[in-house]
Write a protein that holds these residues in place. Structure first.
Motif, mmCIF file in Angstrom:
data_model
loop_
_atom_site.group_PDB
_atom_site.id
_atom_site.type_symbol
_atom_site.label_atom_id
_atom_site.label_comp_id
_atom_site.label_asym_id
_atom_site.label_seq_id
_atom_site.Cartn_x
_atom_site.Cartn_y
_atom_site.Cartn_z
ATOM 1 N N ASP A 41 7.260 -30.230 5.076
ATOM 2 C CA ASP A 41 7.300 -29.004 4.211
ATOM 3 C C ASP A 41 7.757 -27.767 5.110
ATOM 4 O O ASP A 41 8.404 -26.931 4.357
ATOM 5 C CB ASP A 41 5.969 -28.754 3.753
ATOM 6 C CG ASP A 41 5.511 -30.125 2.712
ATOM 7 O OD1 ASP A 41 6.127 -30.386 1.735
ATOM 8 O OD2 ASP A 41 4.599 -30.892 3.241
ATOM 9 N N HIS A 44 11.258 -27.824 5.643
ATOM 10 C CA HIS A 44 11.809 -27.587 4.464
ATOM 11 C C HIS A 44 11.855 -25.850 4.317
ATOM 12 O O HIS A 44 13.101 -25.307 4.112
ATOM 13 C CB HIS A 44 11.275 -28.064 3.097
ATOM 14 C CG HIS A 44 11.852 -27.794 1.860
ATOM 15 N ND1 HIS A 44 13.184 -28.375 1.575
ATOM 16 C CD2 HIS A 44 11.629 -26.563 1.018
ATOM 17 C CE1 HIS A 44 13.275 -28.052 0.134
ATOM 18 N NE2 HIS A 44 12.687 -27.151 -0.096
ATOM 19 N N TRP A 48 15.109 -23.271 4.431
ATOM 20 C CA TRP A 48 15.446 -22.391 3.150
ATOM 21 C C TRP A 48 15.478 -20.899 3.743
ATOM 22 O O TRP A 48 16.332 -20.100 3.196
ATOM 23 C CB TRP A 48 14.221 -22.497 2.403
ATOM 24 C CG TRP A 48 14.150 -21.470 0.988
ATOM 25 C CD1 TRP A 48 15.021 -21.831 0.069
ATOM 26 C CD2 TRP A 48 13.563 -20.641 0.626
ATOM 27 N NE1 TRP A 48 14.805 -21.054 -0.906
ATOM 28 C CE2 TRP A 48 13.742 -20.180 -0.443
ATOM 29 C CE3 TRP A 48 12.253 -19.850 1.299
ATOM 30 C CZ2 TRP A 48 13.108 -19.099 -1.205
ATOM 31 C CZ3 TRP A 48 11.923 -18.771 0.866
ATOM 32 C CH2 TRP A 48 12.146 -18.347 -0.703
ATOM 33 N N LYS A 152 1.882 -25.309 -2.923
ATOM 34 C CA LYS A 152 2.140 -26.747 -3.658
ATOM 35 C C LYS A 152 2.179 -27.824 -2.691
ATOM 36 O O LYS A 152 2.046 -28.812 -3.390
ATOM 37 C CB LYS A 152 3.822 -26.381 -4.039
ATOM 38 C CG LYS A 152 3.816 -25.296 -5.260
ATOM 39 C CD LYS A 152 5.147 -25.184 -5.601
ATOM 40 C CE LYS A 152 5.872 -24.278 -4.631
ATOM 41 N NZ LYS A 152 7.465 -23.732 -5.094
ATOM 42 N N ILE A 163 5.650 -32.367 -6.462
ATOM 43 C CA ILE A 163 6.422 -31.259 -6.639
ATOM 44 C C ILE A 163 7.963 -31.624 -7.310
ATOM 45 O O ILE A 163 8.671 -32.459 -7.038
ATOM 46 C CB ILE A 163 6.755 -30.821 -5.140
ATOM 47 C CG1 ILE A 163 5.571 -30.427 -4.413
ATOM 48 C CG2 ILE A 163 7.978 -29.341 -5.430
ATOM 49 C CD1 ILE A 163 5.776 -29.864 -2.926
ATOM 50 N N LYS A 165 11.545 -31.232 -9.533
ATOM 51 C CA LYS A 165 13.024 -30.965 -9.229
ATOM 52 C C LYS A 165 13.160 -29.209 -9.360
ATOM 53 O O LYS A 165 13.928 -28.570 -8.426
ATOM 54 C CB LYS A 165 14.080 -31.377 -9.969
ATOM 55 C CG LYS A 165 14.139 -33.012 -9.425
ATOM 56 C CD LYS A 165 15.215 -33.582 -10.156
ATOM 57 C CE LYS A 165 15.385 -35.247 -10.097
ATOM 58 N NZ LYS A 165 16.189 -35.847 -10.793
ATOM 59 N N SER A 167 10.946 -27.329 -8.357
ATOM 60 C CA SER A 167 9.940 -26.971 -7.045
ATOM 61 C C SER A 167 8.591 -26.377 -7.362
ATOM 62 O O SER A 167 7.525 -26.149 -6.714
ATOM 63 C CB SER A 167 10.570 -25.682 -6.192
ATOM 64 O OG SER A 167 10.194 -24.352 -7.042
ATOM 65 N N ILE A 216 18.559 -22.973 -9.387
ATOM 66 C CA ILE A 216 18.153 -24.403 -8.948
ATOM 67 C C ILE A 216 19.453 -25.327 -8.535
ATOM 68 O O ILE A 216 20.048 -25.771 -9.402
ATOM 69 C CB ILE A 216 17.373 -25.073 -9.827
ATOM 70 C CG1 ILE A 216 16.025 -24.276 -10.405
ATOM 71 C CG2 ILE A 216 16.728 -26.554 -9.515
ATOM 72 C CD1 ILE A 216 15.291 -25.127 -11.543
ATOM 73 N N GLN A 220 14.385 -29.616 -5.966
ATOM 74 C CA GLN A 220 13.689 -28.821 -4.893
ATOM 75 C C GLN A 220 14.203 -27.704 -4.202
ATOM 76 O O GLN A 220 14.017 -27.728 -3.033
ATOM 77 C CB GLN A 220 12.738 -29.830 -3.933
ATOM 78 C CG GLN A 220 11.694 -30.536 -4.802
ATOM 79 C CD GLN A 220 10.926 -31.781 -3.818
ATOM 80 O OE1 GLN A 220 10.770 -31.381 -2.808
ATOM 81 N NE2 GLN A 220 10.458 -32.626 -4.650
ATOM 82 N N GLN A 221 15.556 -27.260 -4.559
ATOM 83 C CA GLN A 221 16.241 -26.446 -3.963
ATOM 84 C C GLN A 221 16.397 -25.191 -4.822
ATOM 85 O O GLN A 221 17.331 -25.186 -5.721
ATOM 86 C CB GLN A 221 17.615 -27.035 -3.795
ATOM 87 C CG GLN A 221 17.628 -28.314 -2.675
ATOM 88 C CD GLN A 221 17.027 -27.830 -1.269
ATOM 89 O OE1 GLN A 221 17.389 -26.692 -0.730
ATOM 90 N NE2 GLN A 221 16.605 -28.697 -0.490
#
Length: 362
Positions: A41, A44, A48, A152, A163, A165, A167, A216, A220-221
């Motif tokens: 996480d 990730h 980002w 989260k 989690i 899609k 997010s 989105i 999860q992006q």
């Protein structure tokens, strides 16, 4: 049954059972206990940030290391008590009706009542005090979206959901209309041994497809720079022109990805009366809100999340929504009256909105 003598320390297992009981008594709708296994996480998050998807939220970058190591927020912490609290106050069709009426203002449903930060933090402090009473050596600290915590991911690891899609954290029996909070503690509490909650999004892409600004970009992006919640709350400058029309009548946040999510058919209504809409903001007209003076804004939003936008941001957002609404004598009048607004930012958006109405009546 053998009753422990007075002042006999409770076992970690007994304390964990008490925590679940107390959490329910305090109005939380779910609770779980987890450790800190956040490497994936954290990576990730760092990716980002490297891609600049956080926009102008510089605090996200400044505090990335704290998110990676919760023990830096609460020394000696080895466990997280994660809780959720439902905030849904009305059925989906009522929310959709407001969203579909371009003359009404859509405020994200989490922000219609009392500020959840204060309410949940107060409840978590009560839970912390109860914990301290049975474990005097405990070092514990509560958080509600107020510090760099990967809430989260911790909620997922505490078996409160998966989690999605979009997010957000999803629970098969509660959807996603809930807030999260945490207590970091040094107590060696037993972590939940149930299997991780299975990701049930499957091949569904409804949240990705519905996003008005295509924020989105994949499962999860989320590109915050395009997200209406970011644009109307966190972003303090001018809203990029290409994103103004897609905003529609959304003046504070956006719920589209939640409204379309199939799992929210099972969402549970809140038990907390303080989350009920205030000042008719769940059905308010754009022109009426645009007429609020700064004093009225400050008075009517006292103790509410809407305050975060500030009066200038509030007027900016409303101007965009008025530009997207049908032209009327009333909307043209309130915009004309605002052309001398002391804020250059507001005037820019008022001029844009007035031009949109002029085009619609040509």
């Amino acid at each position: 049954m053998n009753t422990p003598p007075p002042n006999t320390p409770l076992s970690p297992e007994a304390i964990a059972r008490r925590i679940r009981e107390w959490a329910a008594e305090l109005g939380f709708d779910g609770v779980g206990i987890t450790g800190f296994a956040l490497d994936e996480d954290v990576e990730h998050l760092r990716k980002w940030l490297r891609e600049g998807r956080h926009g102008t939220m510089e605090y996200m970058e400044r505090h990335a290391d704290l998110r990676a190591d919760p023990a830096r927020l609460q020394p000696e912490a080895i466990r997280c008590i994660s809780v959720r609290m439902n905030y849904l106050t009305q059925p989906a069709d009522a929310m959709q009706a407001c969203l579909d009426d371009p003359e009404r203002a859509y405020v994200s449903r989490y922000a219609l009542g009392r500020d959840y930060h204060k309410l949940m933090r107060g409840r978590l402090k009560q839970l912390t005090r109860r914990l301290q009473a049975v474990a005097p050596t405990a070092l514990s600290r509560p958080f509600v979206d107020s510090a760099p915590v990967l809430e989260k991911a911790l909620g997922r690891d505490a078996r409160l959901g998966w989690i999605g899609k979009h997010s957000l954290l999803l629970h098969r029996d509660a959807g996603s209309w809930f807030f999260l909070g945490e207590i970091l503690t040094n107590l060696a509490l037993p972590v939940d041994e149930a299997p991780p909650v299975k990701n049930l999004c499957g091949s569904c892409s409804a949240c990705i497809d519905i996003c008005p600004t295509q924020a989105i970009t994949g499962p999860q992006q989320l590109d915050a720079r395009r997200c209406i919640a970011y644009l109307t709350i966190e972003h303090k400058g001018a809203i990029p022109e290409p994103l103004r029309k897609p905003m529609g009548n959304r003046i504070f946040g956006c719920d589209d990805c939640q409204l379309v999510c199939p799992w929210n058919r099972y969402a549970q209504a809140t038990r907390e009366p303080d989350f009920a809409p205030r000042h008719g903001l769940d059905t308010a007209r754009l022109v009426d809100l645009f007429r609020w003076s700064e004093a009225e804004f400050l008075s009517r939003t006292e103790g509410m999340p809407i305050r975060r936008a500030g009066y200038q941001g509030w007027r900016r957002n409303l101007a965009v929504a008025l530009g997207n609404a049908p032209a009327s004598a009333e909307s043209q009048q309130v915009l004309d009256e605002a052309r001398n607004d002391p804020s250059l930012l507001v005037r820019e958006h008022v001029d844009w909105a007035r031009a949109q109405l002029d085009q619609a009546t040509d």
